[in-house]
Motif scaffolding. Sequence first.
Motif, PDB file in Angstrom:
ATOM      1  N   PRO A  59      43.325  94.618  55.986  1.00  8.75           N
ATOM      2  CA  PRO A  59      41.648  95.071  55.813  1.00  8.75           C
ATOM      3  C   PRO A  59      40.993  93.953  55.154  1.00  8.75           C
ATOM      4  O   PRO A  59      41.328  93.373  53.885  1.00  8.75           O
ATOM      5  CB  PRO A  59      41.833  96.071  54.739  1.00  8.75           C
ATOM      6  CG  PRO A  59      43.352  96.148  54.266  1.00  8.75           C
ATOM      7  CD  PRO A  59      43.957  95.292  54.922  1.00  8.75           C
ATOM      8  N   VAL A  60      39.698  93.662  55.706  1.00 10.87           N
ATOM      9  CA  VAL A  60      38.988  92.495  55.297  1.00 10.87           C
ATOM     10  C   VAL A  60      37.559  93.027  54.846  1.00 10.87           C
ATOM     11  O   VAL A  60      36.676  92.257  54.248  1.00 10.87           O
ATOM     12  CB  VAL A  60      38.792  91.327  56.188  1.00 10.87           C
ATOM     13  CG1 VAL A  60      40.191  90.842  56.371  1.00 10.87           C
ATOM     14  CG2 VAL A  60      38.317  91.954  57.604  1.00 10.87           C
ATOM     15  N   TRP A  61      37.161  94.257  55.180  1.00  9.55           N
ATOM     16  CA  TRP A  61      35.902  94.605  54.888  1.00  9.55           C
ATOM     17  C   TRP A  61      35.679  96.139  55.055  1.00  9.55           C
ATOM     18  O   TRP A  61      36.255  96.821  55.883  1.00  9.55           O
ATOM     19  CB  TRP A  61      34.944  94.232  55.904  1.00  9.55           C
ATOM     20  CG  TRP A  61      33.314  93.968  55.428  1.00  9.55           C
ATOM     21  CD1 TRP A  61      32.498  94.991  55.853  1.00  9.55           C
ATOM     22  CD2 TRP A  61      32.731  93.373  54.358  1.00  9.55           C
ATOM     23  NE1 TRP A  61      31.207  94.590  55.272  1.00  9.55           N
ATOM     24  CE2 TRP A  61      31.311  93.681  54.345  1.00  9.55           C
ATOM     25  CE3 TRP A  61      33.181  92.358  53.529  1.00  9.55           C
ATOM     26  CZ2 TRP A  61      30.429  93.008  53.360  1.00  9.55           C
ATOM     27  CZ3 TRP A  61      32.427  91.747  52.472  1.00  9.55           C
ATOM     28  CH2 TRP A  61      30.844  92.159  52.569  1.00  9.55           C
ATOM     29  N   ARG A  62      34.882  96.813  53.950  1.00  4.04           N
ATOM     30  CA  ARG A  62      34.685  98.071  54.008  1.00  4.04           C
ATOM     31  C   ARG A  62      33.084  98.280  53.962  1.00  4.04           C
ATOM     32  O   ARG A  62      32.424  97.987  52.951  1.00  4.04           O
ATOM     33  CB  ARG A  62      35.296  98.912  53.028  1.00  4.04           C
ATOM     34  CG  ARG A  62      34.987 100.700  53.046  1.00  4.04           C
ATOM     35  CD  ARG A  62      35.381 101.233  51.486  1.00  4.04           C
ATOM     36  NE  ARG A  62      36.762 100.732  51.180  1.00  4.04           N
ATOM     37  CZ  ARG A  62      37.746 101.860  51.619  1.00  4.04           C
ATOM     38  NH1 ARG A  62      37.335 102.848  52.323  1.00  4.04           N
ATOM     39  NH2 ARG A  62      39.099 101.674  51.524  1.00  4.04           N
ATOM     40  N   ASN A  63      32.335  99.097  54.608  1.00  6.05           N
ATOM     41  CA  ASN A  63      30.990  99.244  54.619  1.00  6.05           C
ATOM     42  C   ASN A  63      30.767 100.705  53.940  1.00  6.05           C
ATOM     43  O   ASN A  63      31.209 101.693  53.888  1.00  6.05           O
ATOM     44  CB  ASN A  63      30.215  98.843  56.061  1.00  6.05           C
ATOM     45  CG  ASN A  63      30.464 100.293  56.816  1.00  6.05           C
ATOM     46  OD1 ASN A  63      30.747 101.390  56.699  1.00  6.05           O
ATOM     47  ND2 ASN A  63      30.358  99.839  58.283  1.00  6.05           N
ATOM     48  N   GLU A  64      29.268 100.691  53.671  1.00  7.49           N
ATOM     49  CA  GLU A  64      28.875 101.840  52.988  1.00  7.49           C
ATOM     50  C   GLU A  64      28.826 103.061  53.640  1.00  7.49           C
ATOM     51  O   GLU A  64      28.849 104.260  53.117  1.00  7.49           O
ATOM     52  CB  GLU A  64      27.561 101.787  52.322  1.00  7.49           C
ATOM     53  CG  GLU A  64      26.281 101.551  53.319  1.00  7.49           C
ATOM     54  CD  GLU A  64      26.339 100.342  54.021  1.00  7.49           C
ATOM     55  OE1 GLU A  64      25.191 100.063  54.674  1.00  7.49           O
ATOM     56  OE2 GLU A  64      27.193  99.395  54.005  1.00  7.49           O
ATOM     57  N   LEU A  65      29.266 102.993  54.728  1.00  4.69           N
ATOM     58  CA  LEU A  65      29.241 104.315  55.675  1.00  4.69           C
ATOM     59  C   LEU A  65      30.715 104.878  55.877  1.00  4.69           C
ATOM     60  O   LEU A  65      30.964 105.624  56.588  1.00  4.69           O
ATOM     61  CB  LEU A  65      28.620 104.131  56.985  1.00  4.69           C
ATOM     62  CG  LEU A  65      27.074 104.033  56.904  1.00  4.69           C
ATOM     63  CD1 LEU A  65      26.439 103.913  58.220  1.00  4.69           C
ATOM     64  CD2 LEU A  65      26.336 105.156  56.305  1.00  4.69           C
ATOM     65  N   GLY A  66      31.824 104.152  55.192  1.00  2.00           N
ATOM     66  CA  GLY A  66      33.100 104.315  55.434  1.00  2.00           C
ATOM     67  C   GLY A  66      33.817 103.433  56.524  1.00  2.00           C
ATOM     68  O   GLY A  66      35.057 103.911  56.776  1.00  2.00           O
ATOM     69  N   GLY A  67      33.020 102.775  57.303  1.00  4.22           N
ATOM     70  CA  GLY A  67      33.882 101.737  58.355  1.00  4.22           C
ATOM     71  C   GLY A  67      34.641 101.025  57.752  1.00  4.22           C
ATOM     72  O   GLY A  67      34.428 100.364  56.492  1.00  4.22           O
TER      73      GLY A  67
ATOM     74  N   THR B 198      36.949  97.100  58.666  1.00  5.97           N
ATOM     75  CA  THR B 198      37.146  95.908  59.547  1.00  5.97           C
ATOM     76  C   THR B 198      38.801  95.288  59.203  1.00  5.97           C
ATOM     77  O   THR B 198      38.978  95.175  57.971  1.00  5.97           O
ATOM     78  CB  THR B 198      36.114  94.808  59.570  1.00  5.97           C
ATOM     79  OG1 THR B 198      34.823  95.528  59.750  1.00  5.97           O
ATOM     80  CG2 THR B 198      36.569  93.903  60.311  1.00  5.97           C
ATOM     81  N   PHE B 199      39.339  95.282  60.120  1.00  2.70           N
ATOM     82  CA  PHE B 199      40.873  94.653  59.848  1.00  2.70           C
ATOM     83  C   PHE B 199      40.802  93.506  60.530  1.00  2.70           C
ATOM     84  O   PHE B 199      40.320  93.115  61.740  1.00  2.70           O
ATOM     85  CB  PHE B 199      41.973  95.567  60.239  1.00  2.70           C
ATOM     86  CG  PHE B 199      41.764  96.967  59.590  1.00  2.70           C
ATOM     87  CD1 PHE B 199      42.580  97.290  58.538  1.00  2.70           C
ATOM     88  CD2 PHE B 199      41.177  97.986  60.124  1.00  2.70           C
ATOM     89  CE1 PHE B 199      42.479  98.364  57.695  1.00  2.70           C
ATOM     90  CE2 PHE B 199      41.163  99.190  59.711  1.00  2.70           C
ATOM     91  CZ  PHE B 199      41.883  99.381  58.369  1.00  2.70           C
TER      92      PHE B 199
ATOM     93  N   TRP C  44      36.638  99.907  62.869  1.00  2.00           N
ATOM     94  CA  TRP C  44      36.966 101.153  62.918  1.00  2.00           C
ATOM     95  C   TRP C  44      35.931 101.969  62.287  1.00  2.00           C
ATOM     96  O   TRP C  44      35.413 101.678  61.265  1.00  2.00           O
ATOM     97  CB  TRP C  44      38.118 101.733  62.278  1.00  2.00           C
ATOM     98  CG  TRP C  44      38.787 102.998  62.367  1.00  2.00           C
ATOM     99  CD1 TRP C  44      39.248 103.569  63.437  1.00  2.00           C
ATOM    100  CD2 TRP C  44      38.458 104.076  61.239  1.00  2.00           C
ATOM    101  NE1 TRP C  44      39.640 104.974  63.076  1.00  2.00           N
ATOM    102  CE2 TRP C  44      38.876 105.308  61.774  1.00  2.00           C
ATOM    103  CE3 TRP C  44      37.866 104.008  59.813  1.00  2.00           C
ATOM    104  CZ2 TRP C  44      38.977 106.387  61.278  1.00  2.00           C
ATOM    105  CZ3 TRP C  44      37.868 105.186  59.570  1.00  2.00           C
ATOM    106  CH2 TRP C  44      38.449 106.306  59.838  1.00  2.00           C
ATOM    107  N   ALA C  45      35.704 103.226  63.058  1.00  2.00           N
ATOM    108  CA  ALA C  45      34.274 104.058  62.325  1.00  2.00           C
ATOM    109  C   ALA C  45      34.811 105.369  62.344  1.00  2.00           C
ATOM    110  O   ALA C  45      35.476 105.874  63.299  1.00  2.00           O
ATOM    111  CB  ALA C  45      33.294 103.744  63.224  1.00  2.00           C
TER     112      ALA C  45
ATOM    113  N   LEU D 229      36.843  99.030  67.798  1.00  2.00           N
ATOM    114  CA  LEU D 229      36.406  97.885  68.554  1.00  2.00           C
ATOM    115  C   LEU D 229      37.181  96.754  68.317  1.00  2.00           C
ATOM    116  O   LEU D 229      37.361  96.195  67.080  1.00  2.00           O
ATOM    117  CB  LEU D 229      35.048  97.645  68.321  1.00  2.00           C
ATOM    118  CG  LEU D 229      34.257  96.495  68.807  1.00  2.00           C
ATOM    119  CD1 LEU D 229      34.128  96.479  70.240  1.00  2.00           C
ATOM    120  CD2 LEU D 229      32.898  96.267  68.366  1.00  2.00           C
ATOM    121  N   ILE D 230      38.066  95.970  69.047  1.00  2.00           N
ATOM    122  CA  ILE D 230      38.708  94.890  69.053  1.00  2.00           C
ATOM    123  C   ILE D 230      38.086  93.613  69.582  1.00  2.00           C
ATOM    124  O   ILE D 230      37.633  93.724  70.793  1.00  2.00           O
ATOM    125  CB  ILE D 230      39.862  95.027  69.555  1.00  2.00           C
ATOM    126  CG1 ILE D 230      40.919  96.290  68.875  1.00  2.00           C
ATOM    127  CG2 ILE D 230      40.978  93.666  69.358  1.00  2.00           C
ATOM    128  CD1 ILE D 230      42.314  96.366  69.411  1.00  2.00           C
TER     129      ILE D 230
END
Length: 238
Positions: free
Chosen positions: A29-37, A39-40, A50-51, A91-92
Amino acid sequence: MSETSQVPTKPVAVPRGIAALVGANSALPVWRNELGGLTFRIDGQRYLKWAPADEPELDLAGEAKRMTWARQWVRVPHVLEQGADEEGAWLITEAIEGRSAVDPRWVAEPETACLAIGQGLRMLHDTLPVTECPFDWSVEHRKVRAREEIGPPPPVDAVVCHGDACAPNTLLAEDGAVAGHVDLDALGVADRWADLAVAAWSTEWNYGPGYEQTVYRGYGIEPNPERIAYYRRLWDIT
């Protein structure tokens, strides 16, 4: 402007579908956005976004279409795979060589980073063809979700906007040059100030005060207070 997207500082549970797709141990895991998405980084060469299924604002299928279109002219991630299950969508993409403008390397050199943010946005706006763009990010499109009216928009200077031109979404090469752009799920035709106002604003919470003018200088434009105020208000309510 509030912003809660960040690099995860606590353990992240890998969604079951992602674990089955790439292996739980392969997804960093490298990022988490405010909507729960989430990024790995996977295999060192690819990224997986991932969303959650219950968050319609995170449209990864739409982002895949936008990146595929924009990649004809500018450097954005190459889409490798997109899909969904009952838990969420993914999404890859291929990794772009470069570091986010908010990587510690560039937070330590904010003048260089902010200049590149402005230069990269100008390159994007000058290169993507407005008349060929099938995507919309206009005030009328965004007001559908607005909680209140903010008055008529100023005259539109139309370009193909990034749609989320916050500092983390510009990538920089080791020499400080623009390497590419990421997170294009809102890309579409709009006033250039819809991007510029937010890009400059985002420098405050990534680097501290005093760097807005550097973004405008990199872009090659004088600030327009009326448009800046309008599009920052629109950003907050949409």
